[in-house]
Design an enzyme around this catalytic site. Sequence first.
Site, PDB file in Angstrom:
ATOM      1  N   GLY A 472       0.843  -1.186   0.000  1.00 57.30           N
ATOM      2  CA  GLY A 472       0.000   0.000   0.000  1.00 57.30           C
ATOM      3  C   GLY A 472       0.875   1.231   0.000  1.00 57.30           C
ATOM      4  N   GLU A 539       9.432   6.136  12.601  1.00 59.76           N
ATOM      5  CA  GLU A 539       9.950   7.509  12.609  1.00 59.76           C
ATOM      6  C   GLU A 539      10.017   8.012  11.165  1.00 59.76           C
ATOM      7  OE1 GLU A 539      14.259   8.025  13.401  1.00 59.76           O
ATOM      8  OE2 GLU A 539      14.340   5.842  13.398  1.00 59.76           O
ATOM      9  N   SER A 545      14.827   7.818   0.615  1.00 60.77           N
ATOM     10  CA  SER A 545      15.809   6.745   0.463  1.00 60.77           C
ATOM     11  C   SER A 545      17.143   7.285  -0.072  1.00 60.77           C
ATOM     12  CB  SER A 545      15.262   5.616  -0.397  1.00 60.77           C
ATOM     13  OG  SER A 545      14.808   6.160  -1.596  1.00 60.77           O
ATOM     14  N   ASP A 585      19.003  -7.879   1.975  1.00 60.50           N
ATOM     15  CA  ASP A 585      18.647  -6.941   0.906  1.00 60.50           C
ATOM     16  C   ASP A 585      19.224  -5.562   1.206  1.00 60.50           C
ATOM     17  OD1 ASP A 585      17.563  -6.097  -1.442  1.00 60.50           O
ATOM     18  OD2 ASP A 585      15.497  -5.997  -0.732  1.00 60.50           O
TER      19      ASP A 585
HETATM   20  P1  AMP Z   1       9.302   0.736   1.518  1.00 64.16           P
HETATM   21  O1  AMP Z   1       8.015   0.031   1.260  1.00 64.16           O
HETATM   22  O2  AMP Z   1       9.776   0.607   2.925  1.00 64.16           O
HETATM   23  O3  AMP Z   1      10.353   0.375   0.498  1.00 64.16           O
HETATM   24  O4  AMP Z   1       8.990   2.307   1.309  1.00 64.16           O
HETATM   25  C1  AMP Z   1       8.684   2.860   0.032  1.00 64.16           C
HETATM   26  C2  AMP Z   1       9.163   4.303  -0.021  1.00 64.16           C
HETATM   27  O5  AMP Z   1       8.487   5.074   0.966  1.00 64.16           O
HETATM   28  C3  AMP Z   1      10.655   4.486   0.291  1.00 64.16           C
HETATM   29  O6  AMP Z   1      11.450   4.324  -0.850  1.00 64.16           O
HETATM   30  C4  AMP Z   1      10.703   5.903   0.825  1.00 64.16           C
HETATM   31  O7  AMP Z   1      10.735   6.821  -0.239  1.00 64.16           O
HETATM   32  C5  AMP Z   1       9.358   6.047   1.536  1.00 64.16           C
HETATM   33  N1  AMP Z   1       9.520   5.761   2.979  1.00 64.16           N
HETATM   34  C6  AMP Z   1       9.427   4.558   3.593  1.00 64.16           C
HETATM   35  N2  AMP Z   1       9.632   4.687   4.919  1.00 64.16           N
HETATM   36  C7  AMP Z   1       9.871   5.999   5.147  1.00 64.16           C
HETATM   37  C8  AMP Z   1      10.188   6.762   6.328  1.00 64.16           C
HETATM   38  N3  AMP Z   1      10.299   6.185   7.522  1.00 64.16           N
HETATM   39  N4  AMP Z   1      10.376   8.079   6.191  1.00 64.16           N
HETATM   40  C9  AMP Z   1      10.276   8.668   4.968  1.00 64.16           C
HETATM   41  N5  AMP Z   1      10.003   8.003   3.825  1.00 64.16           N
HETATM   42  C10 AMP Z   1       9.802   6.682   3.902  1.00 64.16           C
END
Ligand code: AMP
Length: 822
Positions: A472, A539, A545, A585
């Site tokens: 999501g 947080e 990223s 990963d």
């Molecule tokens: P993920 O599903 O964890 O790979 O998250 C997808 C994208 O959401 C990441 O590439 C970030 O750009 C953003 N994102 C995820 N977690 C965070 C966080 N704690 N703070 C800011 N951006 C986030």
Amino acid sequence: MDCDLRSPLFLIHLFMSTFLPALCVIYPLNEVNLLDSKASQGELGWISYPSHGWEEISGVDEHYTPIRTFQVCNVMEYSQNNWLRTNWIPRQSAQKIYVELKFTLRDCNSIPLVLGTCKETFNLLYLETDDDQGSHFREHQYLKIDTIAADESFTQTDLGDRILKLNIEVREVGPLTKKGFYLAFQDVGACVALVSVRVYFKKCPYTVRNLASFPDTVPMDSQSLVEVKGSCVNHSKEEEPPRMYCSTEGEWLVPIGKCLCNQGYEERSSTCQTPSAVSGIRKEKTTRNSVSLAWQEPERPNGIILDYEIKYYEKEEQETSYTILRARGCNVTLGGLKPNTAYLLQIRARTAAGYGASSTTFQFETSPDSAFSISSESSQVVLIAISSAVAIILLTVLLYVLIGRVCCRSKSKHPDEKRLHFGNGHLRLPGIRTYIDPHTYEDPSQAVHEFAKELDASCIAIDKVVGAGEFGEVCSGRLRLPSKKEICVAIKTLKGGYTDKQRRDFLAEASIMGQFDHPNIIRLEGVVTRSKPVMIVTEYMENGSLDSFLRKHDAQFTGIQLVGMLRGIASGMKYLSDMGYVHRDLAARNILVNSNLVCKVSDFGLSRVLEDDPEGAYTTRGGKIPIRWTAPEAIAYRKFTSASDAWSYGIVLWEVMSYGERPYWEMSNQDVIKAVDEGYRLPPPMDCPATLYQLMLDCWQKERNNRPKFEQIVSILDKLIRNPGSLKITANTTSRPANLLLDRSSLEVPSMGTMGDWMDPMRTLPCKEAFSGVSYSSCDTIAKTSTEDLKKVGVTIVGPQKKIVSSLKALDSNTKNGPVPV
Ligand code: AMP
């Protein structure tokens, strides 16, 4: 004065009605104002030469607070030379100052009959002096800072509407050495309104990190960082000397070391004091290989007790190997013990605030083994039966082991991997807290509630979508818990229509993250599982990223800033490997960066991490693997260990030093596997310090036991931070190993003809267009290419310019000398 298009008053009036709300600014904490014209409500008293040039005008803002502005608009006359000089500005401790100008400037085309006289720029100048020189003014003493032009002009639309655009320009001046300075504005015939002038310097503001306070620190004018030692706050003591670095931009970087609270002063908040120690442990029943124990609840639970942790080990083994069990109530039966053996045990309670103190050590012995105390009168039949039983058991065990080896070869653990699973969360550990695989829980939702706090959805406010996850959207928002300060958070949501398995897999990440507590691991705030949508709250990391962050800021960081980021990642990985968690990963896309440039490891999960990762590719043995980041043994036979994580760390190191370049560029996964297997390795990124390149090569040792441990990586990076001079020797200028992917054969001056073609493998695609069609006939022509030449063909950004020029130089020296064997 008339209200015509050339009237300065007109300019100001229009500005007031259009832009004043934007003046209501709160300045960043790390900026110290030396002058702010808006703050003055009376006359500013600046000097104007000649007197019919710049004019001081009063106005009011939207709160009817008077503000002072200056304007000049002598566009009809030739040879204008109008000066405006500020009062003397004491420098305080600043070495470098910033001048922020807000102004409007008329587009000459919009003023009738002024062709040839009207200008669209003005000059900004300064003069350093040790004292206030009053009204004494000499033009020639002033040094020019810059010519200021408008990005946006004041123009008239086809419909006759006048659109006023406020320009904001900032210029840096330094190093300053005298006690103070003047600023001057020289107009040579423009129609300009100087709405505000702010002069400030940057400082790293007083802060407290890791229980150490760091004073206001003024940065140096040069690129060097200022090392600042922190002092432990009251009632705390140094664990490792705390220090940080203050950057020229007034940002604190690379926090190292910390203080810990003195006993009795441990941190506590209104919702979170840990429980007191468990007492009254007693034995209820003992057999040859089990014992039943009971104990009393802690005298001061300080909250709801979630469970008890029971840690026990053989007395003789002295804690070198121990087992941990969890119990919900105040009793437990320990099974699988050795007969006639002494054991030591400790119990501690856990609440939402964490673990309480451990109980005093309790000793118990199991009963002697009665099977071998059969009397001599016992019948031979019994003995035969026992011997047969033993033989059958031995045979079964042998078969079990053999089958286990054949079937589960891929699951066997590396000798230095500390995590050993015994099902149902029973772990045997070599003296450290370990990670518990949530899949060992029969009911995975129990694992979530064990490791993650349930949050009330009403405490969460969602602001906007910041990313997309597999399950999501990822949003930014705020979390306000009762009697706690509101904090910024990231919220991962599970989209509707999910299956049970998807829900379990989604929450598995929270069960894993919730077990970690480290400044370089993304922190879990909690989960929402009792209402929809299901959410994971962590947080918030302002800079997103790491890979995209680096690409956005190509060539903009100092070496020490990059090493600081790398140190953080290594420190987080050390913590994970100490916990027995293998990431599998690790890649720059799975590291998040906050506003202080602190990097944190994220993306936890089990098989789903790889399923989720767009880099995941299916291998011949099945399962998805991000090939470019993965160690050869993990690709070949799924041998994922902390040593394979160290290989991936080497790739992250390469990604960081090349500002987010794609490892192995556009090579196919199959070619990458083949090249790495044949011993080829990535070449050093441009300007990469030799020590860091050596560290990459160490991480990419084929023999996994030869790769550095994360503890060693942290210590190597710490040494570099302490001795930044060592970063000056670059890998491109020292000997390079012969087995680089971009060695002589791939860098030979191509017969392909155009620079655009040559740049393809270098991934300088934005620049490629500029070069298509530009043919280079000889090495000499290539080596002489300068940044000026690049500007001419449209490569105007400094980062790519630098990369291309040094690539060309490397290309030139490679083609002349060939690679140097080590
Ligand atoms: P993920 O599903 O964890 O790979 O998250 C997808 C994208 O959401 C990441 O590439 C970030 O750009 C953003 N994102 C995820 N977690 C965070 C966080 N704690 N703070 C800011 N951006 C986030």
